[in-house]
Design a protein around this motif. Structure first.
Motif, mmCIF file in Angstrom:
data_model
loop_
_atom_site.group_PDB
_atom_site.id
_atom_site.type_symbol
_atom_site.label_atom_id
_atom_site.label_comp_id
_atom_site.label_asym_id
_atom_site.label_seq_id
_atom_site.Cartn_x
_atom_site.Cartn_y
_atom_site.Cartn_z
ATOM 1 N N VAL A 29 0.941 -1.283 0.177
ATOM 2 C CA VAL A 29 -0.127 -0.111 -0.019
ATOM 3 C C VAL A 29 0.769 1.473 -0.533
ATOM 4 O O VAL A 29 2.225 1.362 0.062
ATOM 5 C CB VAL A 29 -0.742 -0.147 1.177
ATOM 6 C CG1 VAL A 29 -2.361 -0.951 0.978
ATOM 7 C CG2 VAL A 29 -0.087 0.101 2.061
ATOM 8 N N GLY A 51 -15.335 -5.439 -5.300
ATOM 9 C CA GLY A 51 -14.382 -5.629 -4.312
ATOM 10 C C GLY A 51 -14.312 -6.772 -3.529
ATOM 11 O O GLY A 51 -15.659 -7.399 -4.323
ATOM 12 N N ALA A 57 -10.711 1.281 -0.717
ATOM 13 C CA ALA A 57 -9.548 1.345 -2.169
ATOM 14 C C ALA A 57 -8.638 -0.041 -1.740
ATOM 15 O O ALA A 57 -8.365 -0.368 -3.407
ATOM 16 C CB ALA A 57 -9.058 2.256 -2.443
ATOM 17 N N TYR A 58 -8.557 -0.425 -0.918
ATOM 18 C CA TYR A 58 -7.776 -1.786 -0.949
ATOM 19 C C TYR A 58 -8.462 -2.951 -1.112
ATOM 20 O O TYR A 58 -7.446 -3.757 -2.315
ATOM 21 C CB TYR A 58 -6.813 -1.600 0.474
ATOM 22 C CG TYR A 58 -6.171 -2.608 0.498
ATOM 23 C CD1 TYR A 58 -5.169 -2.973 0.812
ATOM 24 C CD2 TYR A 58 -6.629 -3.885 1.155
ATOM 25 C CE1 TYR A 58 -3.689 -3.678 0.096
ATOM 26 C CE2 TYR A 58 -5.838 -5.590 1.356
ATOM 27 C CZ TYR A 58 -4.606 -5.208 0.858
ATOM 28 O OH TYR A 58 -3.713 -6.123 0.862
ATOM 29 N N ARG A 84 -10.619 -2.961 -3.303
ATOM 30 C CA ARG A 84 -10.893 -3.074 -4.764
ATOM 31 C C ARG A 84 -9.656 -2.815 -5.586
ATOM 32 O O ARG A 84 -9.858 -2.687 -6.594
ATOM 33 C CB ARG A 84 -11.981 -1.819 -5.252
ATOM 34 C CG ARG A 84 -13.203 -1.889 -4.441
ATOM 35 C CD ARG A 84 -13.838 -0.325 -4.908
ATOM 36 N NE ARG A 84 -14.012 0.811 -3.810
ATOM 37 C CZ ARG A 84 -12.941 1.732 -4.553
ATOM 38 N NH1 ARG A 84 -12.880 2.007 -5.839
ATOM 39 N NH2 ARG A 84 -12.914 2.864 -3.220
ATOM 40 N N ARG A 85 -8.788 -3.237 -5.076
ATOM 41 C CA ARG A 85 -7.364 -3.378 -6.466
ATOM 42 C C ARG A 85 -7.579 -3.787 -7.529
ATOM 43 O O ARG A 85 -7.117 -3.561 -8.473
ATOM 44 C CB ARG A 85 -6.329 -3.723 -5.037
ATOM 45 C CG ARG A 85 -5.518 -2.783 -4.786
ATOM 46 C CD ARG A 85 -4.422 -3.574 -3.325
ATOM 47 N NE ARG A 85 -5.345 -5.074 -2.433
ATOM 48 C CZ ARG A 85 -4.539 -5.484 -2.304
ATOM 49 N NH1 ARG A 85 -4.055 -5.741 -2.210
ATOM 50 N NH2 ARG A 85 -5.471 -6.705 -1.519
ATOM 51 N N ASP A 86 -8.097 -5.266 -7.185
ATOM 52 C CA ASP A 86 -8.096 -6.659 -8.765
ATOM 53 C C ASP A 86 -9.214 -6.258 -9.173
ATOM 54 O O ASP A 86 -10.112 -6.893 -10.377
ATOM 55 C CB ASP A 86 -7.955 -7.833 -8.312
ATOM 56 C CG ASP A 86 -7.186 -7.771 -6.934
ATOM 57 O OD1 ASP A 86 -6.100 -7.510 -7.729
ATOM 58 O OD2 ASP A 86 -6.330 -8.756 -5.973
#
Lengths: 164, 492
Positions: free
Chosen positions: A127, B274, B318-319, B321-323
Motif C-alpha cells: 500500500v 471488490g 480502495a484496498y 477494490r485493487r483487483d
C-alpha cells in the motif's frame, strides 16, 4: 382548517409527551466499541511487553503444533514502515528482558528464561505510505489462560479469539 | 356490461381502485403484522424512538441526550433520518409501541402519503396517470407489504411523485416562456432534499432533474426571465443545501469526520465490486455481517491512529477494490441489476409471520407481485425505447421519466442490488407505462400536436424545441443501448 387541527393535535401531544413515558432505543446499529484486545488484560503479552507504535489485534487464539499448544497472535501495525515495525518489536521485547536469538529483516526470534521462545514474522502490505494500515505481524507465543473472569474476556469481539 | 364499464369515468375508476388498495392493505396487514423488524428497519425505528425522546427533552426544557441521539439517529452515518422523523410521532404517543403497532402506524402513514401523491398526480397529469398508479404499484401485494415497513425506499418513491408533480409543470411553463417563481424554486429544492432524506441514492434523480430544469431555463428563456428563472433554481439549490446541512453537520460531528449524506458508499463499493475478504486489509472479524465488521474495524484503526473513521472506510474500500477489472465490474453490474429489477418478490419470505415459510400466502403474494412487476417492466422498457412525439406534454413527461429512471438505475453501478429497491422506481415505471399507452393511442387516432406555433412568451418556436427534445430522446435511447452493449461486451 385541516392543517390547523393537525397542528393543534401535534402541539397537545408534544406538550404531554413526557407523561406517556420515555422510549428506549436499543442503539444496536452503533454498539460501543470494545476495549482493544491487549488493553483488557484478558490475554496479555508476556510480562512487561508493550508496543509503542499504533496497532490493532486482528486475531488471537491457540493452535496445536508439534511442540504442543502455541498461541498465534495476528496484529496489524499502522502509520509506520516495516523497518520501524521491526525496530519497535525488537525494542519492546528487549526492554522486557528478552534476548534476541535471530533477527532477519522481516522475522525474528527472542527468548527469555521462564517464558520460552517467541518469534514473529512481518508481512508489509502493498500500500502507499499515506494509507493508515501498513502491514501484518504474526506472532508465535506461549499459550496463556484468561487472566480474569470478567465477561469481557469471553467476548470474542473484544479478545479477537475467533479461533484459527 | 362492457358499455357500463366504459361509461365509468376515470375518476370513478380511481375511486374504486383506491378502495381496492385499502382493502388489499387490510388483507395483507395480518400477514406482516407479526414480522419482526428486519435488519435496517431496527435502525430507523431506533432513530424514531430517540427523536421522540429529544422532543420530550425539548418540551421539558431538559438538555438533549446527545449520546442517545448520536448512537441511534446518526449511528454509523449509514442512513439519513427521513424515516426516523416519520416514525417519531408514534413513539411520542406510545414510547413502547409493539411491532404490530409499529407496522400498523407505518401502513397508515404510507397510505396517507400515497393517496396524497396519487391525488397530486391526478391534478397535475390527469386521472389516467393516477389510475395507473393505483393499479401499479397500488395493487401489487409486495408493494403493499413494504408499505408496512420502515425502510425509506418506498417513501422515497412516493415523494418523487410529488417532486415530479411540481417539476414537470414548471418545465412545461418554461417551454411556454415563463420562468419558475421563487416559491416554486424553494419548493423544488425542498422536495428534492426530502427525497434524499428518505433514500440518499435517489439524490442522482432529484439533483439531476433540478439541474436539467436549470439548463432548460438557460436555453428556453430570454433576458430578464432567464436571469430570474435561473436565480429561482439557485434558490432551489440553496434550500436543498440548507435542509441537508443540519444532517451533514450533525453526522460529521458525531463521527468526527466529514459526512455529506451517508458513509456507506465506500463499504458498499467494496462489498459490491471488490473482494470483501480483503476489506479489513485482510479478512474482517468473522461471525458478523459484511456491513458491521468493516465499521468496527475502521473504528478500531481510527482509535489508535487518529485517522477519521470515514476516511478509514475509504482506504479500506480502495484496498479491497485493487483487483477490480472492467470485466469483474461489468459482471457485478449485471448481477446487481438482476437483483434490483428481477426479484420483486424477494422480501415476501421476510415480511410474513415468523417461521411461516413458503406457504400459500407467500406464493400468492410473491407470485402475483412477480407477474405484475414483469408486465410493468416490459412497459418501462418499451417507454425507454420510444421517442415520444405526439404532444409536448408527452415529450416533457418522457424526457423527465427517462432521465429519472436512468438516474435510479445508476444504483446497480455503485450498489449491491436487492429485492426492496424497486419500490423507489415502481411509481416511475407506472407513469412510464401510462405515458406509453397514451402515446400509442394518440398515434393510432392520428392525434399529433401541430408544431407551427410560437408560444406567446417563448424564446424559441415550438418546432425548434421539439426537434431538440426529440434529439435528446434519440440520444438517451442510444445511450441506453450503448451502455448495455458495452457492459455486455466487457462482461464476456
Amino acid at each position: 382548517m385541516i392543517w390547523g387541527s393537525v397542528a393543534a393535535v401535534a402541539v397537545v401531544l408534544a406538550a404531554f409527551s413526557n407523561s406517556f413515558g420515555r422510549a428506549e432505543p436499543t442503539g444496536n446499529y452503533r454498539p460501543p466499541l470494545q476495549t482493544a484486545a491487549l488493553d483488557t488484560g484478558c490475554f496479555p503479552l508476556p510480562d512487561g511487553v508493550h508496543f509503542d507504535f499504533p496497532f490493532q489485534v486482528r486475531r488471537d487464539g491457540d493452535i496445536e503444533t508439534s511442540e504442543g499448544q502455541r498461541r498465534r497472535l495476528w496484529l496489524q501495525y499502522d502509520l509506520i514502515g516495516d523497518e520501524e515495525a521491526r525496530a519497535g518489536l525488537l525494542e519492546a521485547f528487549t526492554r522486557a528482558g528478552f534476548r534476541v536469538v535471530r533477527d532477519d529483516p522481516l522475522a525474528a526470534e527472542v527468548r527469555k528464561p521462564g517464558v520460552g521462545p517467541v518469534s514473529w514474522r512481518i508481512e508489509p502490505l502493498d500500500v502507499a505510505d499515506d494509507v493508515a494500515v501498513q502491514g501484518n505481524v504474526y506472532f508465535d507465543l506461549p499459550t496463556i489462560e484468561a487472566q480474569s473472569d470478567d465477561p469481557m474476556c469471553q467476548d470474542r469481539f473484544t479478545t479477537k479469539r475467533f479461533g484459527w | 356490461m362492457i358499455d357500463r364499464l366504459r361509461s365509468l369515468r376515470a375518476d370513478q375508476w380511481l375511486l374504486w381502485l383506491l378502495v381496492a388498495h385499502v382493502l388489499l392493505k387490510l388483507a395483507i396487514y395480518p400477514q406482516v403484522m407479526h414480522a419482526e423488524l428486519i435488519g435496517d428497519e431496527t435502525s430507523y425505528v431506533n432513530g424514531g424512538r430517540a427523536l421522540s425522546n429529544a422532543l420530550r427533552d425539548l418540551v421539558a426544557l431538559n438538555p438533549l441526550d446527545t449520546a442517545e441521539l448520536s448512537r441511534n439517529v446518526v449511528s454509523s452515518g449509514w442512513f439519513m433520518p427521513g424515516m426516523m422523523f416519520l416514525c417519531a410521532p408514534l413513539f411520542v404517543v406510545v414510547p413502547d409501541a409493539s411491532v404490530e403497532l409499529i407496522r400498523a402506524y407505518l401502513g397508515g402513514v404510507s397510505l396517507l402519503l400515497s393517496i396524497g401523491a396519487v391525488l397530486a398526480v391526478r391534478r397535475t397529469f390527469g386521472a389516467r396517470y393516477a389510475v395507473g398508479l393505483a393499479i401499479f404499484p397500488g395493487l401489487v401485494p409486495m408493494w403493499v407489504s413494504f408499505s408496512y415497513a420502515a425502510w425509506g425506499d418506498l417513501t422515497a418513491g412516493i415523494v418523487i411523485l410529488w417532486f415530479l408533480c411540481l417539476l414537470v409543470p414548471v418545465l412545461r411553463r418554461v417551454h411556454a416562456g415563463r420562468r419558475p417563481t421563487w416559491a416554486e424554486g424553494a419548493k423544488l429544492g425542498l422536495l428534492a432534499i426530502l427525497v434524499v432524506y428518505f433514500r440518499s441514492s435517489a439524490a442522482v434523480l432529484s439533483v439531476g432533474l433540478c439541474l436539467v430544469l436549470g439548463v432548460a431555463v438557460l436555453f428556453l428563456l430570454r433576458g430578464r426571465e432567464r436571469v430570474l428563472g435561473f436565480l429561482a433554481m439557485v434558490l432551489a439549490g440553496g434550500v436543498f443545501l440548507m435542509v441537508l446541512a443540519p444532517w451533514s453537520v450533525t453526522a460529521s460531528k458525531a463521527l468526527d469526520d466529514r459526512v455529506l449524506t451517508t458513509t456507506t458508499v465506500q463499504t458498499v463499493r467494496a462489498n459490491t465490486f471488490g473482494d470483501h475478504y480483503q476489506l479489513c486489509f485482510g479478512p474482517c472479524d468473522p461471525t458478523s455481517t459484511i456491513w458491521f465488521t468493516p465499521v468496527r474495524y475502521a473504528r478500531e484503526v481510527s482509535r489508535v491512529t487518529g485517522v477519521g473513521e470515514v476516511e478509514m472506510l475509504g482506504q479500506m474500500s480502495a484496498y479491497a477494490r485493487r483487483d477490480v477489472t472492467a470485466q469483474s465490474f461489468a459482471r457485478d453490474v449485471f448481477r446487481n441489476t438482476r437483483a434490483y429489477l428481477f426479484k420483486p418478490g424477494g422480501f415476501a419470505i421476510h415480511l410474513q409471520p415468523p417461521n411461516a415459510g413458503k406457504n400459500l400466502a407467500y406464493w400468492v403474494i410473491a407470485g402475483s407481485t412477480t407477474v405484475m412487476f414483469y408486465l410493468a417492466l416490459l412497459g418501462m422498457l418499451g417507454m425507454l425505447l420510444t421517442v415520444f412525439r405526439s404532444s409536448f406534454e408527452n415529450r416533457w413527461m418522457a424526457l423527465v421519466l427517462k432521465l429519472g429512471i436512468g438516474a435510479l438505475l445508476t444504483q446497480p453501478f455503485v450498489h449491491i442490488g436487492g429485492a426492496r429497491y424497486w419500490t423507489t422506481i415502481g411509481p416511475l415505471m407506472s407513469l412510464g407505462c401510462v405515458l406509453l399507452v397514451g402515446e400509442w393511442l394518440s398515434r393510432r387516432r392520428g392525434q399529433v400536436e401541430p408544431l407551427s406555433d410560437v408560444p406567446a412568451d417563448a424564446a424559441l418556436p415550438s418546432a425548434t424545441v421539439a426537434r431538440w427534445v426529440d434529439r435528446v430522446q434519440w440520444l438517451l435511447i442510444a445511450g441506453l443501448i450503448g451502455v448495455v452493449a458495452v457492459l455486455g461486451v466487457l462482461a464476456i
